[in-house]
Write an enzyme that holds these catalytic residues in place. Sequence first.
Site, PDB file in Angstrom:
ATOM      1  N   THR A  76     -34.781 -12.057  36.064  1.00 48.77           N
ATOM      2  CA  THR A  76     -35.131 -11.011  35.109  1.00 48.77           C
ATOM      3  C   THR A  76     -36.426 -11.276  34.338  1.00 48.77           C
ATOM      4  O   THR A  76     -37.340 -10.446  34.349  1.00 48.77           O
ATOM      5  CB  THR A  76     -33.973 -10.825  34.112  1.00 48.77           C
ATOM      6  OG1 THR A  76     -32.840 -10.393  34.864  1.00 48.77           O
ATOM      7  CG2 THR A  76     -34.299  -9.789  33.053  1.00 48.77           C
TER       8      THR A  76
HETATM    9  P1  AMP Z   1     -30.364 -12.266  34.284  1.00 47.97           P
HETATM   10  O1  AMP Z   1     -29.649 -13.474  33.735  1.00 47.97           O
HETATM   11  O2  AMP Z   1     -31.586 -12.661  35.063  1.00 47.97           O
HETATM   12  O3  AMP Z   1     -29.456 -11.387  35.037  1.00 47.97           O
HETATM   13  O4  AMP Z   1     -30.885 -11.456  33.027  1.00 47.97           O
HETATM   14  C1  AMP Z   1     -30.316 -10.266  32.530  1.00 47.97           C
HETATM   15  C2  AMP Z   1     -30.030 -10.402  31.089  1.00 47.97           C
HETATM   16  O5  AMP Z   1     -31.240 -10.656  30.370  1.00 47.97           O
HETATM   17  C3  AMP Z   1     -29.508  -9.176  30.391  1.00 47.97           C
HETATM   18  O6  AMP Z   1     -28.148  -9.002  30.603  1.00 47.97           O
HETATM   19  C4  AMP Z   1     -29.801  -9.458  28.944  1.00 47.97           C
HETATM   20  O7  AMP Z   1     -28.749 -10.191  28.383  1.00 47.97           O
HETATM   21  C5  AMP Z   1     -31.013 -10.364  29.016  1.00 47.97           C
HETATM   22  N1  AMP Z   1     -32.215  -9.702  28.477  1.00 47.97           N
HETATM   23  C6  AMP Z   1     -32.858  -8.643  28.994  1.00 47.97           C
HETATM   24  N2  AMP Z   1     -33.933  -8.297  28.260  1.00 47.97           N
HETATM   25  C7  AMP Z   1     -33.962  -9.165  27.231  1.00 47.97           C
HETATM   26  C8  AMP Z   1     -34.836  -9.331  26.125  1.00 47.97           C
HETATM   27  N3  AMP Z   1     -35.887  -8.529  25.940  1.00 47.97           N
HETATM   28  N4  AMP Z   1     -34.576 -10.341  25.282  1.00 47.97           N
HETATM   29  C9  AMP Z   1     -33.510 -11.167  25.468  1.00 47.97           C
HETATM   30  N5  AMP Z   1     -32.657 -11.050  26.498  1.00 47.97           N
HETATM   31  C10 AMP Z   1     -32.868 -10.069  27.374  1.00 47.97           C
HETATM   32 ZN    ZN Z   2     -32.656  -8.707  35.954  1.00 45.90          ZN
HETATM   33 ZN    ZN Z   3     -29.015 -10.540  36.438  1.00 50.44          ZN
END
Ligand code: AMP
Ligand code: ZN
Ligand code: ZN
Length: 415
Positions: A76
């Site tokens: 992400t």
């Molecule tokens: P991943 O662990 O790669 O699946 O990341 C997804 C998660 O990133 C989401 O569920 C959010 O909890 C987190 N996330 C997304 N955007 C933000 C942000 N701007 N600041 C902090 N956490 C975020």
């Molecule tokens: Zn993502």
């Molecule tokens: Zn994810």
Amino acid sequence: MFFRSLCCAAVALLAGCATAPHAPAARPATPATLLLVSLDGFRADYLDRGLSPTLSALADQGVRAKAMKPSFPSLTFPNHYTLVTGRYPDDHGIVDNSMFDPALGRFSLGNRKAVGDARWWNEAEPIWVTAQKQGLRAATLFWPGSEAAIHGVRPDHWRPYDGDMPYDARVDKVLSWLDLPAAQRPQLLTLYFEAVDTAGHYYGPDAPQTNAAIGQVDAALARLVAGLKQRGLYDRIDLIVVADHGMAQTPPDQRIFLDDLIVPGHATVVSTGAISGIIPAPGHEAEVANALLRPHPHMQCWKKSDIPAHLHYGHNARVPPLFCLAQTGWLITSNTRSMLHHGKPIWGEHGFDNDDPAMRALFLAHGPDFRRHVVVPEFPNVDVYPLMTHLLHIVPERNDGDYRPVEEMLVPAAR
Ligand code: AMP
Ligand code: ZN
Ligand code: ZN
């Protein structure tokens, strides 16, 4: 491109632009407002499930890419920063969701202090900073990096990330920014929804809960489209809807336990999941490297200098000395840190090789600058940045993207 348009303007003054091949009609002096929407974890093929009528209508009345290839690692934060900088993660410094930097310490998504600390982000400049430096206004709800004063600049309008903020309220907030008086109204906006990613992790990409989340984000988009139509903006705003990556099924018996391979305490494990970065403890470098670099049926590890070139990864100081990538569908973990989210196993994950079709992301676009009823071939997500700087008529920062593959999305007058 911007420079091409300037050239064309100069040629037009001297000899008439019509003599140049593919000469575009003069572009309007002011760019259309650009709204970039991220649907976290919305795999490219989810659009074909027939569960997202709003997205399908946008794609039909605009441009859809067969797929968009994320950058490696397909996580992400790395990919959101790639989308707004046009640089590979290795080249923008957000090389993982979890990182260690000798000067800055640890970084993780949940560490608000680190997420808001510009020193993690300063290796590159996101488009909202560049746009503001060039006289435009920007607003973010939300985007990784938007809480930090990168190169000393925050978006004109922004909110700290709040995963609990209802989707209707997010849409209404963005619409309210579009209702501001002209002198305050942003020309670049971002909007973010995480539900499809969250459900994909808990239940897997093919689960009914993930399909329900697809419906949920589509409903949010429906509210956005209705709000834009109400304001007469639907055909006057350039709307780009992207995902950061896809999602692969990770059955709970497909785990690689690092503790079976390396002695706990002989290395710091910086990140786990589809990828794992490992820093051997002083005096244990050879032992840890030997244990990881021997063949494994479901994981490949490299010294960072040996990571294959197609991944564009391993030059950045934040990539740990040893780096492992799991086979798609397998997860790297340890016996002590079990892979559970709130007590539930993880049934889906991303971060895998960005060449894997399961990591493919959604891309669609609609608006005055985009052609209609067009499907374009797959392209890499580093190209979204030059597309956006072109649409906003701003001079891009150095980037790894290419405008040429995405130019065909635009109506001739916008090229
Ligand atoms: P991943 O662990 O790669 O699946 O990341 C997804 C998660 O990133 C989401 O569920 C959010 O909890 C987190 N996330 C997304 N955007 C933000 C942000 N701007 N600041 C902090 N956490 C975020
Ligand atoms: Zn993502
Ligand atoms: Zn994810």
